[in-house]
Design a protein around this motif. Structure first.
Motif: not given
Length: 228
Positions: A85-90, A97-105, A210-217, A129-134
């Motif tokens: 799923a990560t590779n498909d999104i990238i 922003a998505k790359q950073s989210m997936l990196h942290n996750a 969600f925020l903890d997984l995607m934004m708090q490495p 896939r539908q969420i962005d930085e905003i």
């Protein structure tokens, strides 16, 4: 063959068919095929390459906190699905922003694989896939509001720079995902604006996870020790 494999093959065959159609265009087909598909695949590869190079650097910094090979083996099926799923999104989306989210996750999963709720994780990945930085900024701004208060577009500074109806659309989408909850307030009727309903939002526990997984490495133990 599973339905998932059927879907992947259908997508692959569709792209191959399109490539063949473009290649068959008289005179310029081969050039168009190379210009589009060659460049497209090159960009995809470079994004994937960059992602894993950066991931490797942080895994090296956090190596003492990473899972053992045995722990990773025990979740190999789930981890394989996450990586796919990560590779498909990238590959398909260039958002940093998505790359950073997936990196942290990825780092969070590798640091504590036994605590991952994989059903929840699959849901999170479907919404990336539908969420962005905003969206992340909105959730973070609402999370910062005291727990006994609710947010409205009028009391969150971020919304001052966003079109009102765009903000409402983003808030409603995040609510539909379950990351925000809302309650309705008073109803106002007037001749100029018609009927308006005061709507209040706050972040849910699902949204916080969600925020903890995607934004708090995970933080390096060396960094923690250095701060003491």
């Amino acid at each position: 063959m599973s339905a998932k494999e059927d879907s992947l093959n259908f997508n692959e065959y569709g792209e191959l068919a399109l490539e063949g159609i473009i290649a068959s265009i008289p005179s310029v087909g081969a050039a168009l095929q190379t210009a589009y598909f060659g460049r497209k695949n090159e960009k995809r590869f470079k994004r994937i390459e960059s992602f894993y190079n950066e991931l490797s650097k942080d895994i090296n910094k956090l190596h003492a906190q990473m899972a053992t090979s045995e722990q990773i083996d025990s979740i190999s099926n789930e981890l394989s699905d996450f990586m796919e799923a990560t590779n498909d999104i990238i590959e398909s989306q260039s958002s940093l922003a998505k790359q950073s989210m997936l990196h942290n996750a990825f780092l969070n999963i590798l640091s504590s694989p036994q605590s991952v709720n994989w059903s929840e994780n699959r849901f999170f990945m479907s919404t990336v896939r539908q969420i962005d930085e905003i969206d992340l900024k909105i959730m973070s701004a609402i999370k910062a509001i005291p727990a006994n208060r609710w947010a409205t577009p009028s009391n969150v500074e971020l919304f001052a720079s966003i079109d009102h109806f765009f903000a409402i659309g983003l808030l409603e989408r995040l609510t539909n995902f379950g990351y925000l909850e809302k309650r309705l307030g008073s109803i106002t009727m007037n001749d100029t604006q018609g009927t308006t309903i005061d709507t209040y939002y706050r972040i849910t526990n699902l949204g916080k996870r969600f925020l903890d997984l995607m934004m708090q490495p995970p933080v390096s133990a060396n960094t923690q020790n250095g701060d003491n």
